[in-house]
Design a protein around this motif. Sequence first.
Motif, short mmCIF file in Angstrom:
data_model
loop_
_atom_site.label_atom_id
_atom_site.label_comp_id
_atom_site.label_asym_id
_atom_site.label_seq_id
_atom_site.Cartn_x
_atom_site.Cartn_y
_atom_site.Cartn_z
N SER A 84 -6.49 -12.01 -5.97
CA SER A 84 -5.96 -10.37 -5.67
C SER A 84 -6.82 -9.39 -5.86
CB SER A 84 -4.51 -9.98 -6.19
OG SER A 84 -5.01 -9.91 -7.86
N GLU A 136 -8.97 1.79 -2.92
CA GLU A 136 -8.57 2.92 -2.82
C GLU A 136 -9.58 3.55 -1.87
OE1 GLU A 136 -7.31 1.06 -6.33
OE2 GLU A 136 -9.55 2.06 -6.01
N LEU A 142 0.80 -1.20 -0.07
CA LEU A 142 -0.08 -0.03 -0.09
C LEU A 142 1.06 1.31 -0.06
CD1 LEU A 142 -0.05 1.44 3.04
CD2 LEU A 142 -1.43 -0.96 3.52
N HIS A 148 -7.79 -4.82 -5.13
CA HIS A 148 -7.00 -3.67 -4.78
C HIS A 148 -8.23 -2.74 -4.36
CE1 HIS A 148 -8.73 -1.68 -8.34
NE2 HIS A 148 -8.58 -2.70 -8.95
N ARG A 171 -4.19 0.30 -1.71
CA ARG A 171 -3.74 -1.01 -1.31
C ARG A 171 -3.97 -2.06 -2.29
NH1 ARG A 171 -6.23 -0.85 3.17
NH2 ARG A 171 -7.93 -2.67 3.33
N ARG A 172 -3.15 -3.12 -2.24
CA ARG A 172 -3.35 -4.09 -3.21
C ARG A 172 -2.99 -5.38 -2.16
NH1 ARG A 172 -3.70 -6.06 -8.22
NH2 ARG A 172 -2.74 -8.12 -8.69
#
Length: 802
Positions: free
Chosen positions: A449, A453, A388, A451, A415-416
């Motif tokens: 995965s 924001e 992140l 992500h 962030r991922r």
Amino acid sequence: MSFKHTTANPARAVLALSLVGSLGLPAYAQQAPAATAADAAVQTVVVTGTFAKNRRTLDTESPVDVISGKELQASGSTELATVLGRLVPSVNFPRPSGADASDAVRPAQLRGLSPDQVLVLVNGKRRHTSAVINVNGTLGRGSAPVDLNAIPMTAIDRIEVLRDGAAAQYGSDAIAGVINIILKRGADGGELEAGFGQYDAGDGEQASLKGSAGFALGERGWVRVAAEVADRNPTNRAGADLRNPREPRYGQVNQRLGDPASKPRTVFVNSQYALTDSIDWYAFANYGERDTSAAATWRTAYTSTSPTAPLRSTIFPEGFLPMQNSTSLDQSLVTGLRGEAAGWRWDASVNHGRNTFRLELDNTVNQSLGATSPTHFYAGKLTSTQTLGNLDVAREFPVAGLAGPLTVAAGLEARRESYAIGAGEEASYIGTGSQGFSGFRPADAGKRSRHNESVYLNLEAEVTDKLSGGVALRHERYSDFGSTTSAKGSARYAFNDQVAIRGTASSGFRAPSLAQQHYTITTTNFMLINGQNTAVETGTFAVDSPAALALGAQPLKAEKARNLSLGLQWQPSRNLSSSLDLYQIEIDDRILFSGNLNLANTGLRNDLAAQGVYVGAARYFTNSLDTRTRGLDWVSTYRLNLNQGERLDLTLAYNRNKTDVLRVSPNPELLGRNKLVLLDRQTIQRATVGAPEDKLNLSADYTAGKWNARAGLTRYGSFTVPQNDPAMDQVYDPQWVLDLSGSVRLSTQWKLSAGIDNATNRVPAQITSLGNLNNNGINRYSGYAPNGYNGRYFYAKAAYSW
């Protein structure tokens, strides 16, 4: 995220006074000068939960416990979660055994909620979670929280435990509160400590070596290194195996019930360098490995008690105890720049963390391979990562009519996250799989995965000389389930110098973890069927898999929370303070791991077989429960200044909470037609009555020159180990546990310490034999016990400092 602060004094007397405002940037906490000893006796500047500079504990709006490094060291345990469970009444850290990976990565709770409903920060930066998801019958079942025990205590300056909802400030997971771990800093000084301990029963020996040292980076910076290694032998409190007189090892202790063998090795680095007069570079990182050897369930020589029962294995004709040997690898790096420009304080950082859990099986077989079976298996690995970036800014603005400046803070975060399952070797999963833990199959393996924001805004100010307050607003967008917005308002009103009230109201959320959405495995589990522990091939399915959909699964959504708190502060004198905080936490759509769905004699078993999935039971995650938790925290401290050089600090800390069920989602019609229940009674009750209903800590810390003595008395309240049949519940009575320790400073460098944890040698009641829950007396104690069941522990330490 952090700003300048005054360094906290380690005195326990300020525990009750540590409070939090609205939004914190703790990385800036490393820049301010230290407070004098006299000032620290009445105040501690906290950095968790506020952007305002030099926010004192007496002035903030929400409660926080400040735990000093000195307190962390006043225990025989080298596990951070264990020590927090003893020092903070709202923290619960049970010690499960025989629960697969949960033996190696044990989860801690705050305010009786799920372990993943508390956010963990290090220097104000979000800590990555463990790769292990707790899927067996333990407290915190279904959670994948941060591994607190991966952080060595020798690296820690202090810990701030925020007891309030903080999702509007920090984002997902901060429903129950926040644990912010502040690392030691600076180039000056260091320490080296060696310790040894052993349980009264003669097992569980623990040897440790740890140290911390600072080094200057020229005249403009510093780096501090902390390292710790330990060797912890296992404990065993299992009973004799009296199930089958035909067994070659009849009457012997074959099972291992207790702490696993563990060998942690960890290095933590914290650093800072002034690039210019107004810009600092900082970085902190860790690397750690922990090897753990935990026992599964003893496999008998014969497959049943029948006189004609065949041998389970020709390789182990007397039976065998499968050993789960794991390695947890933990790594992180946080680096960034911070400074001031045009009146704005700013902090830009990048944060990467990774946790890998690798599992191997020894002393076991795959029965379907017969005499050709290996006895060692690689079962696969789990990997969780987080990356992140943050940009945070803050500034004070003078506003007409306000008693103090208005602090405006804002920030952005991206962030991922990823979660991966690696398959084990073929011999670990084909046929019946390796006994003790069947390996991950290629069909289970894969990487997922997502992500997200987020953006936030925070305002806080001293409205009048008596009234302060703050508001926070945060919006987040996740790629896998959508957007959510959280808000928080807080206020404090001082009637006079002695009495004040404080309160907060907030909304919050917790995003479903990738592990909860995608964890998949087929393994052997023991289910209580017709009063007997029966081994059943059980499939754990991702909610979007064809198998889970065939059983009525739905996509997971975020948990939504509403927090309310109201507190009273009283400080009649400089040395006496007390606070009482009432709170309510309502959570909608809690994510729970379903009960084991016994598919025997149902058409659903055939439906899964048609997909090529052959299991006798199944489970998956679901949003099916709304709860309300109500409780109180009471903390009082008193300092007695006795003769010259003598001081006595007294603390009383108490937490009580109760969780009620507000709603259970209707059972999926598909399951109902097959007489199955998605959330059985045990699953629901585990989330409401499994943690102690209250906990009381009484402590006395006496210092006289070079001598120090400490006594801590803890009362663990009643808890219940639930079953699907209410008649089989076991309710445990409260227990009083006494910890004693003392130290003497031989010189300015040398210090000797010794102590007894659980000096009264208290252990919980043994499991009743109702329904064969204790495996015919073999599994004597419950893993729910908040103080464990190992008994009295003796330890000694020698430390050298400079």
